[in-house]
Design an enzyme around this catalytic site. Structure first.
Site, PDB file in Angstrom:
ATOM      1  N   LEU A 109       0.840  -1.144   0.017  1.00  0.00           N
ATOM      2  CA  LEU A 109      -0.021   0.069  -0.090  1.00  0.00           C
ATOM      3  C   LEU A 109       0.822   1.313  -0.125  1.00  0.00           C
ATOM      4  O   LEU A 109       1.647   1.287   0.950  1.00  0.00           O
ATOM      5  CB  LEU A 109      -0.948   0.052   1.206  1.00  0.00           C
ATOM      6  CG  LEU A 109      -2.043  -1.059   1.395  1.00  0.00           C
ATOM      7  CD1 LEU A 109      -1.284  -2.348   1.575  1.00  0.00           C
ATOM      8  CD2 LEU A 109      -2.998  -0.485   2.483  1.00  0.00           C
ATOM      9  N   ILE A 167       1.374  -5.131   8.239  1.00  0.00           N
ATOM     10  CA  ILE A 167       2.764  -5.066   8.444  1.00  0.00           C
ATOM     11  C   ILE A 167       3.058  -3.492   8.206  1.00  0.00           C
ATOM     12  O   ILE A 167       2.663  -2.819   7.400  1.00  0.00           O
ATOM     13  CB  ILE A 167       3.347  -5.704   7.410  1.00  0.00           C
ATOM     14  CG1 ILE A 167       3.137  -7.393   7.472  1.00  0.00           C
ATOM     15  CG2 ILE A 167       5.120  -5.484   7.596  1.00  0.00           C
ATOM     16  CD1 ILE A 167       3.954  -8.192   6.347  1.00  0.00           C
ATOM     17  N   GLY A 197       1.209   4.085   5.040  1.00  0.00           N
ATOM     18  CA  GLY A 197       2.158   3.408   4.126  1.00  0.00           C
ATOM     19  C   GLY A 197       2.570   2.038   4.613  1.00  0.00           C
ATOM     20  O   GLY A 197       3.013   2.140   5.850  1.00  0.00           O
ATOM     21  N   SER A 198       2.078   1.155   3.971  1.00  0.00           N
ATOM     22  CA  SER A 198       2.277  -0.322   4.677  1.00  0.00           C
ATOM     23  C   SER A 198       2.062  -1.681   3.650  1.00  0.00           C
ATOM     24  O   SER A 198       2.382  -1.301   2.458  1.00  0.00           O
ATOM     25  CB  SER A 198       1.269  -0.323   5.634  1.00  0.00           C
ATOM     26  OG  SER A 198      -0.003  -0.181   5.320  1.00  0.00           O
ATOM     27  N   ARG A 199       1.804  -2.611   4.265  1.00  0.00           N
ATOM     28  CA  ARG A 199       1.639  -3.985   3.578  1.00  0.00           C
ATOM     29  C   ARG A 199       0.971  -4.922   4.322  1.00  0.00           C
ATOM     30  O   ARG A 199       0.782  -4.819   5.392  1.00  0.00           O
ATOM     31  CB  ARG A 199       3.191  -4.498   3.278  1.00  0.00           C
ATOM     32  CG  ARG A 199       3.173  -6.013   2.710  1.00  0.00           C
ATOM     33  CD  ARG A 199       4.625  -6.400   2.450  1.00  0.00           C
ATOM     34  NE  ARG A 199       4.698  -7.763   2.370  1.00  0.00           N
ATOM     35  CZ  ARG A 199       5.967  -8.331   2.377  1.00  0.00           C
ATOM     36  NH1 ARG A 199       6.975  -7.585   2.187  1.00  0.00           N
ATOM     37  NH2 ARG A 199       5.780  -9.633   2.047  1.00  0.00           N
TER      38      ARG A 199
END
Length: 231
Positions: A109, A167, A197-199
């Site tokens: 993301l 994450i 901002g991530s995953r």
């Protein structure tokens, strides 16, 4: 009376175009709005800039409505973003699921993507685990093991075990998870949020038919990532 109908129709269309905001974003938007008003009293141009920042913050925390596929044995995307990896991997150790690999689909993301997370299938939450860690760039493969994360183990209505992992990334410093062990959940339901901002990793059973590839865009709650094995 006839003049009211076009106005109400326009307002309805506007509401459909402007998605609602996740509750976790309200304190940030309120703080930014207050700062904008105070600054604008003395510095009008700077106030305009802060007004744009306030609008961006509200936009970041958007929670658009989604139409989730209802066909059984599907795992839908838990997040908007770009598929970065499709690999076989052992699920997070904190769950105690053993060393048998599952198929992992990772979605990255950016700060421009919708940041709420959604349940991939109907079922029950078996376990929720938080694991502290690093803040490496979320698009790196090793981020799955080394970064701060929150893991949800879900058992579907057909008995499949799925794992969803939020994450943190370079900028993300806060993971919100709103489901608890034993809770019944439905596919497409919003269950969490990561700032900024991530995953998100989705683990599905081996033998599942993965329907996406690296580089493909996903829509949380709508894009089908995999067809699960028959029960």
């Amino acid at each position: 009376m006839s003049s009211e109908k076009p106005v109400s129709h326009f307002l309805e269309l506007a509401r459909g175009m402007v998605p609602p905001m996740h509750p976790a974003g309200r304190p940030f938007v309120a703080g930014a709005a207050i700062a904008t008003l105070l600054v604008r009293l003395r510095f009008k141009r700077l106030g305009v800039v802060l007004a744009l920042v306030t609008a961006w913050v509200a936009w970041f925390f958007r929670e658009p409505k989604r139409v989730t596929p209802t066909r059984p044995n599907l795992a839908v995307a838990p997040a908007d973003g770009t598929v970065s990896h499709v690999v076989d991997a052992v699920p997070p150790a904190e769950l105690g699921l053993g060393s048998q690999p599952m198929t992992r689909v990772s979605v990255f993301l950016s700060v421009f993507d919708v940041h709420v997370q959604r349940v991939p299938a109907d079922g029950e939450v078996v376990q929720v685990s938080y694991h502290p860690g690093k803040f490496l760039s979320a698009d790196l493969d090793k981020a799955s093991e080394e970064n701060e994360r929150n893991t949800v183990w879900l058992r579907t209505v057909n008995g499949h075990d799925l794992v969803v992992v939020q994450i943190a990334g370079l900028v993300a410093r806060r993971i919100v998870c709103e489901v608890a062990e034993g809770e019944k959940v439905t596919a497409g339901q919003t269950y969490g949020l990561i700032r900024f901002g991530s995953r998100v990793d989705l683990y599905v059973p081996r033998g599942s038919r993965v329907l996406v590839e690296a580089g493909q865009r996903t829509i949380g709650g709508e894009t089908v990532l995999a067809e699960l094995p028959e029960a």
